[in-house]
Scaffold this active site. Structure first.
Site, PDB file in Angstrom:
ATOM      1  N   HIS A 188      -9.177 -11.068  -7.813  1.00 54.51           N
ATOM      2  CA  HIS A 188      -9.327  -9.665  -8.199  1.00 54.51           C
ATOM      3  C   HIS A 188     -10.582  -9.021  -7.612  1.00 54.51           C
ATOM      4  CE1 HIS A 188      -6.432 -10.797 -11.313  1.00 54.51           C
ATOM      5  NE2 HIS A 188      -6.286  -9.527 -11.622  1.00 54.51           N
TER       6      HIS A 188
ATOM      7  N   GLU B 140       5.218  -4.691  -6.511  1.00 55.14           N
ATOM      8  CA  GLU B 140       4.385  -3.923  -5.581  1.00 55.14           C
ATOM      9  C   GLU B 140       5.145  -3.526  -4.328  1.00 55.14           C
ATOM     10  OE1 GLU B 140       3.363  -6.611  -7.163  1.00 55.14           O
ATOM     11  OE2 GLU B 140       1.567  -6.017  -8.273  1.00 55.14           O
TER      12      GLU B 140
END
Lengths: 330, 327
Positions: A129, A60
């Site tokens: 999440h 990322e």
């Protein structure tokens, strides 16, 4: 007219951007061959090829930073981060580079980067999440933070974000991808500067964004059945906040409930509440109220997750308590 | 293009560049002690040969991503000392209008994408700059400077992998001065042979004596030629040493005086000067002339900076967001 799904609206926005400007390209995890974690980018790699639809390794920081670098030299990258929790792995690049380079360089460079991030709870995917960290990003000068809550915004906010010379973070709530709406054929663009009234009312203002808007609209229905007229403000833009639209509504209804999926402490709802307190204290007929996510890591079990998220009944109860203090729940 | 022209003029130029950097920073120390330069001041003293050698190999079309110890990188890249010094003094005439300071030097004309003060934070940027240039058909290479401390960071590994995977034109320049602040390389890394890190990313790598500007230039030119030849990104470790404290003051408890002295004997300017003199390539008066010229340039830069204006406080929020993309 046929209904358009939010997911498809996002995809159409991306496709249009790719067709319109050869400098636009996409980077992200599984956006290509897999078709996107939420299938938003499905089919784009077949149409535009691997050069412009770039599947990245699970890095990322590197690929968000690469987006910043490419933006610095004239490209218009759109970077996708699967879920907001993963964006923390790129926080250094977003906060220390994207948000600072224009300023640190004395205006020599801009970072016209768009980052799309899936956010929010409700999918039973627990504590890594499901969070709503967009309020954190709204804390950072140099970033623009938007949250499309309706299909029209999902369709058109991207073009406005690409036209912005600054880094823009688009937060797409995961519970919205399947919602459908018919688009007004007369609308072909939206701004990313203003909040918007989604329902007019007289007695109380409900303020929310993303899936919080959907919950607020549901709460307004409950309230209507009880004879209370709620106005609903869709924040749309989390940074910079459109305080004027909020204050205008509060000046009219004289009561406000802020809905925020984020945790209450140090939240965006706190910022909104304080702005109302600073700017419209004497307009208020009742204390400000907030309905926020419970201060827990998101639990897996459905009944626990539902209890951890703002729900229409709780929003309606909070609003009722302001309008009918003797009868309502506090 | 890979040839280093070891003629009289070029050798004098290399010496001049290193002396300009050394003397510029000596003046910075004075100004720091006079409290005209504030904050952190990370000196490049001892490492001059690295950026002088690498920058000689780069062309104007190439891009540079720098570290927070970047005065030398900026000067070697050709950024004017006047705007640099004005930035150090926090003046409006500085290259970043006083918003960046010592650690954040940017220069659009030089394609100098910043002093980055997050160790490792510049590497992903370099990957993206190279990607953006490549996608737009520019034949440019991005030289990314970082210290060996950056090798500890995940961003190093992510960026090395991505650059190699996508075969991007990046020259990774590791300035290995053996200490990240006070942390010795062998106390931080399980594998201290840094060129071996590159092998994990199938990236060609070389180590060079970073105290020798000619050797660095030769190695950088060879690496750039391989990138232009389509061999993908390259890793160049420049073995060097920082003679002074990490920032302006540290007790340097982490290394011995003997160690510092031993490295000083290998100093990039002294040794190069000596070699030139012994080879009959330079006379003492020529060195004195170079020094005098550098000092005059620095004095003029200080004059420019001192005479500079202060950014009005009303401009405090300017450039937090941009109204347009500069071109």
């Amino acid at each position: 007219m046929t209904a358009l799904a939010y997911r498809e609206a996002c995809r159409q926005g991306l496709r249009e951007a790719l067709l319109r400007d050869p400098k636009v390209f996409l980077m992200g995890e599984d956006i290509g061959r897999y078709g996107g974690c939420y299938a938003v980018t499905k089919g784009l790699i077949e149409e535009f090829g691997e050069e412009r639809i770039r599947d990245t390794p699970l890095s990322e920081s590197a690929y968000v930073g690469a987006g910043i670098g490419a933006a610095l030299v004239g490209m218009r990258p759109i970077v996708e981060i699967m879920t907001v929790n993963f964006s923390l792995l790129a926080l250094d690049q977003i906060v220390n580079n994207a948000a600072t380079i224009p300023y640190m360089s004395g205006g020599q460079f801009a970072v016209p980067l768009v980052i799309r991030i899936a956010t929010g709870g409700g999918r039973r995917v627990a504590a890594q999440h499901s969070h709503s960290l967009e309020g954190w990003y709204a804390h950072i000068p140099g970033l623009r933070v938007v949250a499309p809550a309706v299909v029209e915004d999902a369709r058109f906010m991207l073009a406005a974000a690409l036209a912005d010379p600054n880094p823009v973070l688009i937060f797409e709530h995961v519970m919205l991808y399947n919602i459908e709406a018919e688009l007004d054929p007369a609308v072909s663009e939206v701004d990313i500067a203003h909040a918007k009234l989604r329902r007019e009312g007289r007695d109380v203002t409900l303020i929310g964004c993303g899936n919080g808007l959907v919950k607020a609209l549901a709460a307004a229905e409950i309230l209507a059945s009880q004879g209370i007229s709620a106005e609903v403000v869709d924040l749309r833009v989390l940074r910079p906040l459109d305080t004027a639209t909020i204050l205008k509504s509060v000046a009219k209804t004289r009561r406000a409930v802020i809905v925020d999926e984020g945790w209450r402490s140090g939240s965006l709802s706190a910022e909104i509440g304080m702005r109302i307190a600073e700017e419209a204290f004497f307009d208020l007929d009742a204390p400000l109220r907030r309905v926020c996510g419970a201060e827990v890591p998101m639990p897996y079990a459905p009944h626990l997750e539902d209890a951890a998220l703002p729900q229409p009944a709780a929003i309606a109860a909070a609003a009722r308590g302001l309008v009918q203090p003797a009868k309502g729940a506090q | 293009m890979s040839k280093v022209h070891l003629d009289h003029a070029h050798l004098h130029h290399l010496l001049r560049q290193m002396i300009r950097i050394r003397h510029f920073e000596a003046k910075c120390v004075e100004l720091y002690q006079a409290q005209k330069i504030l904050g952190f001041l990370h000196l490049y003293d001892g490492e001059e040969a690295v950026s002088v050698g690498v920058m000689e190999a780069l062309g104007p079309e190439d891009a540079v991503v720098a570290t927070y110890r970047e005065h030398g990188q900026a000067i070697a890249r050709g950024i004017g000392m006047d705007r640099l010094m004005a930035e150090m003094l926090g003046k409006r005439e500085g290259c970043c209008r006083g918003r960046g300071g010592s650690m954040h030097i940017f220069d659009r004309a030089a394609r100098f994408y910043g002093g980055n003060a997050i160790v490792g934070g510049g590497l992903p940027l370099a990957v993206g700059i190279a990607l953006g240039d490549k996608m737009q058909g520019r034949p440019a290479i991005t030289a990314c400077f970082f210290g060996e401390g950056a090798v500890d960071e995940g961003e190093f590994h992510e960026s090395m992998n991505l650059a190699s995977l996508w075969r991007l034109p990046v020259l990774f320049v590791c300035e290995n001065n053996l200490y990240s602040m006070g942390m010795a390389l062998e106390r931080a890394e399980a594998e201290t042979e840094l060129v071996r890190k590159a092998a994990g990313y199938r990236m060609a790598a070389a180590a060079v004596d970073g105290m020798d500007a000619v050797a660095v230039e030769v190695a950088a030119r060879a690496a750039l030629e391989r990138i232009h030849g389509g061999e993908g990104p390259q890793f160049l470790e420049c073995r060097t040493y920082r003679f002074r404290a990490h920032s302006m003051y540290d007790a340097q408890l982490y290394r011995t005086k003997d160690e510092v002295e031993a490295w000083r004997k290998k100093g990039p300017i002294g040794r190069f000067h000596e070699w030139l003199r012994e080879s009959g390539l330079i006379h003492d008066e020529e060195v004195r002339a170079i020094e005098a010229e550098a000092d005059a340039e620095i004095e003029a830069a200080v004059g420019f900076a001192e005479a500079g204006s202060l950014e009005p406080v009303s401009e405090l929020e300017r450039f937090v967001t941009m109204e347009r993309v500069p071109s």
